[in-house]
Design a protein around this motif. Structure first.
Motif, short mmCIF file in Angstrom:
data_model
loop_
_atom_site.label_atom_id
_atom_site.label_comp_id
_atom_site.label_asym_id
_atom_site.label_seq_id
_atom_site.Cartn_x
_atom_site.Cartn_y
_atom_site.Cartn_z
N VAL A 1 44.73 41.06 35.87
CA VAL A 1 44.14 40.11 36.82
C VAL A 1 42.63 40.31 36.89
CG1 VAL A 1 44.09 39.32 39.21
CG2 VAL A 1 46.26 40.00 38.18
N THR B 1 41.16 36.69 41.94
CA THR B 1 42.22 36.17 42.81
C THR B 1 41.64 35.14 43.79
OG1 THR B 1 41.89 37.96 44.42
CG2 THR B 1 43.54 38.32 42.68
N THR C 1 46.80 34.91 41.87
CA THR C 1 45.90 35.05 40.71
C THR C 1 45.18 33.74 40.41
OG1 THR C 1 47.32 36.75 39.74
CG2 THR C 1 45.79 35.64 38.26
#
Length: 322
Positions: A265, A268, A278
């Motif tokens: 990731v 976010t 995400t």
């Protein structure tokens, strides 16, 4: 076409199968319609739904207008699709949160096999088709790297997503859920369906109204897209079938990056429900994944996903022989 009540029950269950396919990235509701023998009738019935229906209604009555668009067929089919989507959305959401690697592995296998399924339909390979596949693969790959140009909760973006994703209803082999995934709106769509149902069942009108608003936006985009795409894509298939298939093949090859099971990731965002989700990620090797990479089970689910498409393809061949 004269049908008995039992015939419409069968159509309802075909709709259930289509709905299940539409929830899963990689499996196309159009493919299920093709395999089950209702694809041509579906396209023709959709094409008949236009403003001219109101003229028939005014002049000849509701029954004649309803029959002119094959209303009983569409009602049975779309009722089945709705039942299936509402039933499966909860399961998909749970899997996204609790078994993401295995879920994306299954999806990866589905799309991988779908690429082969579409490419096998290309007849008379040429340099032009190979170049088309390469260009669209590269373009699609870079699209998967890009940050969504708008929030999936944005009204205009939801309209756009519904407009694009409805392509799955028209072309066998192309998944609308997969397109929503590429656009970054897949989880928003799943959440919308779940919240619509939960809000209604629990009496939470705030939850229901928010979900209903998003659902209507997706639906409006889908309806408009359906009318625009149906004629354009049917024309492309009739006059440039191999080129269309090559473009679709390239698009799906490049998009494999989006459903690679192992991700890191990068960014976010907070969605409309206050959850951290995400916004941007990148594909990494299983060995670089932080935590249990579930590699063995992931490979098993890739194989299962691949097998599902092979089974659907074989069913389609059997159907065409009959």
């Amino acid at each position: 076409m004269q049908r008995r009540f039992l015939d419409y029950i069968v159509i309802l269950f075909k709709g259930v199968a289509m709905g299940a396919a539409d929830v899963v990235p990689g499996v196309s509701g159009g493919t299920i319609a093709f395999i089950s023998g209702i694809y041509q009738e579906l396209i023709e019935s959709i094409d008949k739904v236009n403003l001219g229906v109101f003229k028939v209604w005014k002049q000849e009555g509701f029954k004649q207008a309803w029959n002119s668009i094959n209303g009983n067929f569409l009602l049975a089919l779309f009722s089945g699709i709705a039942i299936s989507i509402l039933s499966l959305a909860k399961l998909i959401k749970w899997l996204l949160h609790h078994e993401p690697i295995l879920l994306w592995s299954f999806f990866f296998g589905l799309v991988l096999a779908s690429i082969l399924y579409i490419a096998k339909q290309i007849k008379g390979w040429s340099a032009k088709l190979v170049i088309a596949i390469i260009i669209t693969s590269i373009l699609s790959f870079y699209i998967t790297l890009a940050e969504p140009f708008a929030s999936p909760d944005s009204p205009f973006y939801l309209l756009f997503c519904g407009f694009i994703a409805i392509i799955a209803m028209i072309l066998p082999g192309v998944s609308g859920a997969f397109i929503l995934l590429i656009l970054g709106a897949y989880q928003t769509a799943i959440d919308t369906i779940n919240n619509l149902r939960d809000g209604l069942l629990t009496g939470n009108m705030e939850l229901f109204k928010d979900a209903f608003f998003k659902f209507v936006l997706l639906a409006i985009g889908a309806v408009v897209g359906l009318k625009v795409f149906s004629k354009a894509l049917n024309w492309m298939f009739k006059h440039h079938k191999n080129l269309t298939l090559a473009i679709l093949t390239g698009f799906m090859i490049g998009s494999l990056n989006k459903i690679w099971p192992w991700k890191e990731v990068l960014k976010t965002r907070i969605n409309s429900e206050g959850e951290v989700v995400t916004l941007l990620d990148k594909s990494i090797l299983p060995s670089s994944f932080a935590g249990d990479n579930e590699l063995l089970m992931a490979l098993v689910f890739i194989v299962i996903g691949f097998a599902v498409i092979l089974i659907l393809e074989s069913l389609g061949k059997e159907k065409n022989k009959v």
